[in-house]
Design a protein around this motif. Structure first.
Motif, PDB file in Angstrom:
ATOM      1  N   PRO A 278      15.096  12.775   5.378  1.00  0.00           N
ATOM      2  CA  PRO A 278      13.882  12.040   5.033  1.00  0.00           C
ATOM      3  C   PRO A 278      13.114  11.659   6.307  1.00  0.00           C
ATOM      4  O   PRO A 278      13.709  11.465   7.370  1.00  0.00           O
ATOM      5  CB  PRO A 278      14.395  10.788   4.320  1.00  0.00           C
ATOM      6  CG  PRO A 278      15.767  11.149   3.838  1.00  0.00           C
ATOM      7  CD  PRO A 278      16.300  12.109   4.860  1.00  0.00           C
TER       8      PRO A 278
ATOM      9  N   THR B   1       7.462  17.684   0.345  1.00  0.00           N
ATOM     10  CA  THR B   1       7.498  16.467  -0.445  1.00  0.00           C
ATOM     11  C   THR B   1       8.266  16.708  -1.731  1.00  0.00           C
ATOM     12  O   THR B   1       8.041  17.702  -2.414  1.00  0.00           O
ATOM     13  CB  THR B   1       6.071  16.008  -0.783  1.00  0.00           C
ATOM     14  OG1 THR B   1       5.371  15.788   0.445  1.00  0.00           O
ATOM     15  CG2 THR B   1       6.050  14.744  -1.576  1.00  0.00           C
ATOM     16  N   SER B   2       9.177  15.799  -2.040  1.00  0.00           N
ATOM     17  CA  SER B   2       9.820  15.804  -3.349  1.00  0.00           C
ATOM     18  C   SER B   2       9.196  14.637  -4.120  1.00  0.00           C
ATOM     19  O   SER B   2       8.249  14.013  -3.669  1.00  0.00           O
ATOM     20  CB  SER B   2      11.338  15.656  -3.217  1.00  0.00           C
ATOM     21  OG  SER B   2      11.664  14.398  -2.673  1.00  0.00           O
ATOM     22  N   GLU B   3       9.749  14.313  -5.240  1.00  0.00           N
ATOM     23  CA  GLU B   3       9.141  13.282  -6.084  1.00  0.00           C
ATOM     24  C   GLU B   3       8.997  11.938  -5.368  1.00  0.00           C
ATOM     25  O   GLU B   3       7.991  11.257  -5.509  1.00  0.00           O
ATOM     26  CB  GLU B   3       9.969  13.110  -7.358  1.00  0.00           C
ATOM     27  CG  GLU B   3       9.303  12.209  -8.377  1.00  0.00           C
ATOM     28  CD  GLU B   3      10.068  12.175  -9.691  1.00  0.00           C
ATOM     29  OE1 GLU B   3       9.715  11.333 -10.522  1.00  0.00           O
ATOM     30  OE2 GLU B   3      11.001  12.976  -9.885  1.00  0.00           O
ATOM     31  N   TYR B   4       9.999  11.554  -4.585  1.00  0.00           N
ATOM     32  CA  TYR B   4       9.975  10.234  -3.955  1.00  0.00           C
ATOM     33  C   TYR B   4      10.059  10.252  -2.432  1.00  0.00           C
ATOM     34  O   TYR B   4       9.888   9.224  -1.797  1.00  0.00           O
ATOM     35  CB  TYR B   4      11.143   9.376  -4.475  1.00  0.00           C
ATOM     36  CG  TYR B   4      11.095   9.164  -5.959  1.00  0.00           C
ATOM     37  CD1 TYR B   4      10.166   8.305  -6.532  1.00  0.00           C
ATOM     38  CD2 TYR B   4      11.964   9.850  -6.802  1.00  0.00           C
ATOM     39  CE1 TYR B   4      10.110   8.118  -7.903  1.00  0.00           C
ATOM     40  CE2 TYR B   4      11.917   9.662  -8.174  1.00  0.00           C
ATOM     41  CZ  TYR B   4      10.989   8.797  -8.716  1.00  0.00           C
ATOM     42  OH  TYR B   4      10.929   8.614 -10.070  1.00  0.00           O
ATOM     43  N   VAL B   5      10.379  11.406  -1.846  1.00  0.00           N
ATOM     44  CA  VAL B   5      10.690  11.444  -0.416  1.00  0.00           C
ATOM     45  C   VAL B   5       9.975  12.609   0.264  1.00  0.00           C
ATOM     46  O   VAL B   5       9.853  13.690  -0.303  1.00  0.00           O
ATOM     47  CB  VAL B   5      12.221  11.609  -0.208  1.00  0.00           C
ATOM     48  CG1 VAL B   5      12.574  11.678   1.260  1.00  0.00           C
ATOM     49  CG2 VAL B   5      12.982  10.486  -0.883  1.00  0.00           C
ATOM     50  N   ASP B   6       9.522  12.362   1.505  1.00  0.00           N
ATOM     51  CA  ASP B   6       9.026  13.431   2.364  1.00  0.00           C
ATOM     52  C   ASP B   6      10.188  13.863   3.257  1.00  0.00           C
ATOM     53  O   ASP B   6      10.872  13.023   3.849  1.00  0.00           O
ATOM     54  CB  ASP B   6       7.868  12.938   3.233  1.00  0.00           C
ATOM     55  CG  ASP B   6       6.630  12.605   2.420  1.00  0.00           C
ATOM     56  OD1 ASP B   6       6.439  13.200   1.349  1.00  0.00           O
ATOM     57  OD2 ASP B   6       5.855  11.737   2.871  1.00  0.00           O
TER      58      ASP B   6
END
Length: 140
Positions: A68, A96-101
């Motif tokens: 992250p 980028t994922s749903e909640y984290v870069d």
């Protein structure tokens, strides 16, 4: 070996650096048992040994190949805000994922090396400049 307290060191082996070298570096136990290690691992072990001999404690944290953004900033001792600015400018690739870069640790270390090289260049340029002198030249 120069060990600085509270300065983060990150070691990452490339695929090639994971290979063992015949009759190369090894860990040898007190009973003489030899465990071959890659040369880069020897470099890491030398750093660990130097730090411990100098009386420093160590914290060893395995990191994934992709981390992250905030963890990457911590790994190179940069403020999270400043690191995110560099990421936002496109200086470090990310996904980028749903909640984290996420960033690749190898990209982060390459970025950190570039910054260090730029700082060294700038310092050397300053050192190479003629010193400023506010006094007028003396006539002889």
């Amino acid at each position: 070996m120069d060990v600085m307290p509270s300065r983060t060191e990150v070691f990452l082996l490339t695929e090639d650096e994971r290979d063992l070298v015949r009759d190369g570096a090894a860990l040898v136990s007190p009973d003489g048992t030899r465990q071959d290690i890659p040369p880069k691992v020897h470099e890491v072990m030398a750093f660990v040994e130097a730090a411990l001999r100098q009386g420093y404690a160590l914290q060893i944290t395995p990191l994934r190949q992709e981390v992250p953004v905030d963890q990457a900033a911590d790994a190179i001792s940069m403020s999270r805000r400043q690191f995110r600015q560099h990421v936002g400018k496109g200086e470090i690739p990310f996904r980028t994922s749903e909640y984290v870069d996420w960033v690749k640790l190898s990209d982060v270390l390459a970025f950190d090396a570039r910054l260090k090289a730029q700082r060294e260049e700038a310092l050397q340029a300053l050192a190479d400049e003629e010193p400023w002198d506010d006094e007028p030249p003396t006539v002889r």
